[in-house]
Scaffold this motif. Structure first.
Motif, PDB file in Angstrom:
ATOM      1  N   VAL A  57       5.617 -13.140   4.346  1.00  0.00           N
ATOM      2  CA  VAL A  57       4.734 -13.634   5.407  1.00  0.00           C
ATOM      3  C   VAL A  57       3.521 -12.719   5.557  1.00  0.00           C
ATOM      4  CG1 VAL A  57       4.581 -14.221   7.846  1.00  0.00           C
ATOM      5  CG2 VAL A  57       6.683 -14.712   6.590  1.00  0.00           C
ATOM      6  N   VAL A  58       3.730 -11.418   5.482  1.00  0.00           N
ATOM      7  CA  VAL A  58       2.612 -10.476   5.581  1.00  0.00           C
ATOM      8  C   VAL A  58       1.621 -10.687   4.435  1.00  0.00           C
ATOM      9  CG1 VAL A  58       1.996  -8.023   5.389  1.00  0.00           C
ATOM     10  CG2 VAL A  58       3.853  -8.742   6.915  1.00  0.00           C
ATOM     11  N   ALA A  59       2.123 -10.855   3.220  1.00  0.00           N
ATOM     12  CA  ALA A  59       1.244 -11.106   2.075  1.00  0.00           C
ATOM     13  C   ALA A  59       0.453 -12.394   2.274  1.00  0.00           C
ATOM     14  CB  ALA A  59       2.063 -11.176   0.784  1.00  0.00           C
ATOM     15  N   GLU A  60       1.099 -13.419   2.806  1.00  0.00           N
ATOM     16  CA  GLU A  60       0.422 -14.688   3.046  1.00  0.00           C
ATOM     17  C   GLU A  60      -0.683 -14.549   4.096  1.00  0.00           C
ATOM     18  OE1 GLU A  60       1.370 -18.333   1.659  1.00  0.00           O
ATOM     19  OE2 GLU A  60       1.047 -16.590   0.389  1.00  0.00           O
ATOM     20  N   THR A  90      -1.597  -4.794  -2.315  1.00  0.00           N
ATOM     21  CA  THR A  90      -2.588  -4.880  -3.389  1.00  0.00           C
ATOM     22  C   THR A  90      -3.114  -6.301  -3.495  1.00  0.00           C
ATOM     23  OG1 THR A  90      -1.423  -3.144  -4.609  1.00  0.00           O
ATOM     24  CG2 THR A  90      -3.042  -4.446  -5.830  1.00  0.00           C
ATOM     25  N   VAL A  91      -4.428  -6.409  -3.553  1.00  0.00           N
ATOM     26  CA  VAL A  91      -5.090  -7.695  -3.769  1.00  0.00           C
ATOM     27  C   VAL A  91      -5.464  -7.775  -5.245  1.00  0.00           C
ATOM     28  CG1 VAL A  91      -7.066  -9.142  -3.190  1.00  0.00           C
ATOM     29  CG2 VAL A  91      -6.000  -7.715  -1.418  1.00  0.00           C
ATOM     30  N   PHE A  92      -4.983  -8.812  -5.924  1.00  0.00           N
ATOM     31  CA  PHE A  92      -5.281  -8.990  -7.344  1.00  0.00           C
ATOM     32  C   PHE A  92      -6.275 -10.133  -7.536  1.00  0.00           C
ATOM     33  CE2 PHE A  92      -1.125  -6.948  -7.365  1.00  0.00           C
ATOM     34  CZ  PHE A  92      -1.265  -5.998  -8.367  1.00  0.00           C
ATOM     35  N   VAL A  93      -7.262  -9.888  -8.408  1.00  0.00           N
ATOM     36  CA  VAL A  93      -8.237 -10.920  -8.767  1.00  0.00           C
ATOM     37  C   VAL A  93      -8.299 -11.035 -10.286  1.00  0.00           C
ATOM     38  CG1 VAL A  93      -9.648 -10.704  -6.675  1.00  0.00           C
ATOM     39  CG2 VAL A  93     -10.087  -9.212  -8.635  1.00  0.00           C
ATOM     40  N   VAL A 121      -1.791 -11.643  -3.508  1.00  0.00           N
ATOM     41  CA  VAL A 121      -1.518 -10.454  -2.699  1.00  0.00           C
ATOM     42  C   VAL A 121      -0.058 -10.058  -2.888  1.00  0.00           C
ATOM     43  CG1 VAL A 121      -1.450  -9.451  -0.388  1.00  0.00           C
ATOM     44  CG2 VAL A 121      -3.257 -11.097  -0.984  1.00  0.00           C
ATOM     45  N   VAL A 122       0.167  -8.790  -3.148  1.00  0.00           N
ATOM     46  CA  VAL A 122       1.520  -8.250  -3.271  1.00  0.00           C
ATOM     47  C   VAL A 122       1.671  -7.111  -2.265  1.00  0.00           C
ATOM     48  CG1 VAL A 122       3.175  -7.065  -4.745  1.00  0.00           C
ATOM     49  CG2 VAL A 122       1.723  -8.865  -5.706  1.00  0.00           C
ATOM     50  N   VAL A 123       2.636  -7.227  -1.366  1.00  0.00           N
ATOM     51  CA  VAL A 123       2.960  -6.132  -0.450  1.00  0.00           C
ATOM     52  C   VAL A 123       3.868  -5.159  -1.194  1.00  0.00           C
ATOM     53  CG1 VAL A 123       4.113  -5.491   1.702  1.00  0.00           C
ATOM     54  CG2 VAL A 123       2.680  -7.542   1.618  1.00  0.00           C
ATOM     55  N   GLU A 124       3.360  -3.955  -1.407  1.00  0.00           N
ATOM     56  CA  GLU A 124       4.089  -2.965  -2.200  1.00  0.00           C
ATOM     57  C   GLU A 124       5.217  -2.314  -1.387  1.00  0.00           C
ATOM     58  OE1 GLU A 124       3.309  -3.107  -5.181  1.00  0.00           O
ATOM     59  OE2 GLU A 124       1.183  -3.614  -5.345  1.00  0.00           O
ATOM     60  N   ARG A 178       6.376 -11.301 -10.010  1.00  0.00           N
ATOM     61  CA  ARG A 178       6.103 -10.177  -9.110  1.00  0.00           C
ATOM     62  C   ARG A 178       5.397 -10.640  -7.831  1.00  0.00           C
ATOM     63  NH1 ARG A 178       1.810  -5.221 -10.131  1.00  0.00           N
ATOM     64  NH2 ARG A 178       2.187  -4.152  -8.137  1.00  0.00           N
ATOM     65  N   ALA A 179       4.512 -11.614  -7.977  1.00  0.00           N
ATOM     66  CA  ALA A 179       3.741 -12.097  -6.834  1.00  0.00           C
ATOM     67  C   ALA A 179       4.502 -13.117  -5.992  1.00  0.00           C
ATOM     68  CB  ALA A 179       2.419 -12.704  -7.319  1.00  0.00           C
ATOM     69  N   GLY A 180       5.743 -13.426  -6.406  1.00  0.00           N
ATOM     70  CA  GLY A 180       6.564 -14.328  -5.600  1.00  0.00           C
ATOM     71  C   GLY A 180       6.572 -15.763  -6.040  1.00  0.00           C
ATOM     72  N   TYR A 181       6.066 -16.029  -7.253  1.00  0.00           N
ATOM     73  CA  TYR A 181       6.034 -17.404  -7.762  1.00  0.00           C
ATOM     74  C   TYR A 181       6.946 -17.512  -8.985  1.00  0.00           C
ATOM     75  CZ  TYR A 181       1.718 -16.880  -5.111  1.00  0.00           C
ATOM     76  OH  TYR A 181       0.793 -16.572  -4.141  1.00  0.00           O
TER      77      TYR A 181
END
Length: 301
Positions: free
Chosen positions: A190-193, A231-234, A213-216, A291-294
């Motif tokens: 939820v925090v990452a979202e 971490t924000v990934f692009v 977004v990945v919450v480390e 890793r990103a939840g998908y």
């Protein structure tokens, strides 16, 4: 005394028809992120409402669209995978949206499901009643809907009627979750979202949906605040510059906006630390998607 009812309800439809807005309205709290951009929802977001009569578990699914990469495939599978686990399926569309190939494709997929199928037409506050009636009659020719309910998720018009009809169709059953539980997703998710929501809102059209977004970690406290490292990934270096902004102005605004949403959720002050990294072609990288939840395997559970 009437039997207590419970069950699972899937919200399906094309991108940006207001599924997350509707679920948040029904739940009464933000459990799914919202933005003006299509494909905001990437996972099945589960929201729960419980009263004296029933417990309704909503699955807000990603908007179904023609896949272009592994992430898109994951999102479509996440949407259709709900059909084997729900008691009611809701196909949602916008009152201003003309029926197109995407609608027909989804309704064909729903044609043989055994659960009741509702049609919910959202954004009725934006059209004339005569146009709404025409759209309803067109949809009647495409599927055998158990109920057709026009409403406005933003204004709340007719939302109570939808909940009433859902309860009517639900089977008798137990409470799957405690009365005060609103979602089954862990806090990390939820925090990452909520961080990703702020990225979509703050960058507008500058950054497409190539951001993850990945919450480390969020396990330590400093000076009375919970420290969250994310971490924000692009996809590209140029996007990294946009997300950070001149003098780190953009990422600062994202952090401020995200903290305002996260702190009430967690019930404590937060020190949110954001870093931005480039992960090229991450939407076609199975290891990164996991890793990103998908994770595709989660859809089979």
């Amino acid at each position: 005394m009437a039997e207590f009812k419970s069950g699972f309800v899937a919200l399906l439809g094309r991108p940006n028809v207001g599924k997350s807005t509707l679920m948040n309205r029904v739940i009464g709290e933000k459990v799914a992120i919202m933005s003006p951009k299509a494909q905001t929802t990437r996972n099945k977001i589960q929201g729960v409402i419980t009263d004296d009569e029933a417990q309704i578990v909503f699955l807000d699914t990603p908007g179904i669209h023609k896949p272009k990469n592994d992430l898109d495939n994951y999102m479509d599978q996440a949407a259709f995978s709900t059909l084997s686990e729900v008691d009611i399926a809701i196909y949602m569309t916008g009152a201003m949206d003309k029926i197109g190939p995407g609608d027909r494709f989804i309704l064909e997929k729903l044609e043989n499901i055994k659960t009741p199928l509702f049609l919910v037409i959202n954004k009725i506050d934006l059209v004339h009643p005569d146009d709404l009636l025409t759209l309803i009659n067109e949809y009647r020719t495409l599927a055998n809907f158990a109920e057709i309910i026009p409403l406005s998720a933003t204004q709340g018009n007719n939302v109570d009627e939808l909940v009433k009809e859902i309860k009517h169709y639900l089977p008798a059953g137990p409470k799957y979750y405690p009365d005060d539980q609103l979602t089954d997703h862990p806090e990390y998710f939820v925090v990452a979202e909520l961080i990703r929501e702020q990225l979509l809102l703050q960058t507008r059209d500058e950054i497409p949906h190539s951001v993850a977004v990945v919450v480390e970690d969020m396990n330590t406290h400093e000076n009375g605040k919970l420290v969250i490292n994310a971490t924000v990934f692009v996809d590209r270096e140029s996007q990294k510059g946009i997300v950070i902004g001149k003098g780190a102005s953009m990422i600062k605004h994202v952090g401020i906006g995200a903290r305002r949403e996260i702190e009430p959720l967690l019930g404590e002050k937060v020190n949110l630390k954001l870093q931005v990294k480039v992960q090229r072609n991450w939407r076609d990288n199975p290891l990164f998607l996991k890793r990103a939840g998908y994770d595709q395997r989660d859809l089979k559970n």
